[in-house]
Design an enzyme around this catalytic site. Structure first.
Site, PDB file in Angstrom:
ATOM      1  N   VAL A 243       0.897  -1.099  -0.004  1.00  0.00           N
ATOM      2  CA  VAL A 243       0.088  -0.082   0.011  1.00  0.00           C
ATOM      3  C   VAL A 243       0.849   1.130  -0.018  1.00  0.00           C
ATOM      4  CG1 VAL A 243      -2.010   1.232   1.137  1.00  0.00           C
ATOM      5  CG2 VAL A 243      -1.725  -1.264   1.312  1.00  0.00           C
ATOM      6  N   PRO A 244       1.295   1.632  -1.027  1.00  0.00           N
ATOM      7  CA  PRO A 244       2.377   2.774  -1.337  1.00  0.00           C
ATOM      8  C   PRO A 244       2.214   4.316  -0.687  1.00  0.00           C
ATOM      9  CG  PRO A 244       1.231   2.445  -3.137  1.00  0.00           C
ATOM     10  CD  PRO A 244       0.726   1.700  -2.393  1.00  0.00           C
ATOM     11  N   CYS A 245       1.967   4.136   0.463  1.00  0.00           N
ATOM     12  CA  CYS A 245       1.998   5.681   1.113  1.00  0.00           C
ATOM     13  C   CYS A 245       3.081   6.507   0.704  1.00  0.00           C
ATOM     14  CB  CYS A 245       1.415   5.516   2.719  1.00  0.00           C
ATOM     15  SG  CYS A 245       2.607   4.405   3.634  1.00  0.00           S
ATOM     16  N   HIS A 246       4.201   6.000   0.322  1.00  0.00           N
ATOM     17  CA  HIS A 246       5.386   6.697   0.065  1.00  0.00           C
ATOM     18  C   HIS A 246       5.375   7.387  -1.103  1.00  0.00           C
ATOM     19  CE1 HIS A 246       6.056   2.911  -2.082  1.00  0.00           C
ATOM     20  NE2 HIS A 246       6.555   3.800  -2.988  1.00  0.00           N
ATOM     21  N   ARG A 247       4.189   7.368  -1.735  1.00  0.00           N
ATOM     22  CA  ARG A 247       3.823   7.906  -2.884  1.00  0.00           C
ATOM     23  C   ARG A 247       3.099   9.399  -2.800  1.00  0.00           C
ATOM     24  NH1 ARG A 247       2.562   2.554  -6.755  1.00  0.00           N
ATOM     25  NH2 ARG A 247       4.755   1.857  -6.623  1.00  0.00           N
TER      26      ARG A 247
END
Length: 281
Positions: A243-247
């Site tokens: 779940v790419p919350c880094h984006r």
């Protein structure tokens, strides 16, 4: 990004919901807004409808009561659930397990986890029989394990070597590939509030190599004024990288926050975009 303070009437409505379970009609009458306007404006301001906000508060109270003394039945009623069936119908999905198991700190639950070394440091990958329940990043394997055990103190938590558990092994390999910058997919089960799930699902639709601001993501989930609520949902994500919350970055292009540390966020973004640290700077 809209940083204006919410309408005082909406803040008043939120305080009323904290204190009592009012219907939408009762809440609107108390703050001087029609139910339709209150529903729309409350959701714009806080990212949740009044009903969703009330449900989230009840779930929070239930978790607190389940951790305290007394039996499950008492905890259910102290948290405001009218019957046991209500929490077993909708509470179980949000807790990720039946309330009794949560109260007992995961008693009866078996969690297998594996540590792996990645270019981002240590990673802990954990799963129940239902699927992946945690992907955490850090510098110290013992600290990552302690965090998992703190969440489920009574669960049977077993460390396994990567590749030696038939269920976990393919998931460990898939996560390792993702952390190494390769493309891939891992089956997961998102457990959270309706709003959190919308945010996490929207995150997974952001193409590799691209970013969005908190405000852009809020608009994507249909709540353009809920950037702060989106930021909270990102911070509550338990599945790093998948779940790419880094984006998600700030509107000015700065990194913002990241649960597992800004250096890791920067490294992930650089790897996905193909840029070097100097180019990002």
């Amino acid at each position: 990004m809209n940083t204006a303070a919410p309408d005082p009437r909406l803040e008043h409505a939120r305080r009323l919901l904290d204190a009592d379970e009012l219907t939408l009609d009762q809440l609107g009458a108390a703050v001087g807004l029609s139910p339709t306007h209150l529903q729309r404006r409350f959701k714009d301001a806080f990212g949740l409808s009044p009903a969703e906000y009330r449900a989230q508060k009840k779930l929070s109270r239930l978790k607190h009561e389940l951790r305290g003394p007394g039996d499950v039945t008492r905890a259910l009623y102290e948290a405001g659930y009218g019957s046991a069936s209500r929490v077993y119908e909708d509470g179980a999905a949000r807790l990720g397990m039946l309330p009794g198991a949560y109260r007992r700190g995961g008693e009866g639950l078996t969690i297998h986890w594996s540590p792996i070394d990645t270019r981002l440091g240590k990673a802990l990958i954990a799963a129940t029989e239902r699927g992946l329940c945690a992907i955490a990043l850090g510098d110290d394997e013992a600290a990552l394990e302690a965090e998992l055990r703190d969440e489920f103190p009574q669960a049977q938590i077993a460390r396994v070597q990567a590749g030696r558990d038939d269920f976990l092994a393919p998931r460990v390999q898939a996560v390792a590939d993702l952390l190494a910058g390769k493309r891939g997919q891992v089956p997961i089960e998102l457990i959270g509030t309706a709003f959190q799930q919308r945010v996490w699902e929207a995150l997974m639709k952001i193409p590799r190599g691209e970013t969005r601001s908190y405000a852009e993501l809020a608009a994507q989930v249909g709540q353009p004024r809920a950037a702060r609520a989106v930021a909270r949902a990102c911070a509550q994500n338990r599945l790093a990288v998948i779940v790419p919350c880094h984006r998600i970055i700030r509107a000015d292009g700065s990194l913002g926050g990241y649960r597992w540390g800004l250096p890791r966020k920067d490294a992930l973004l650089r790897a996905e975009s193909g840029k070097t640290a100097r180019q990002r700077g």
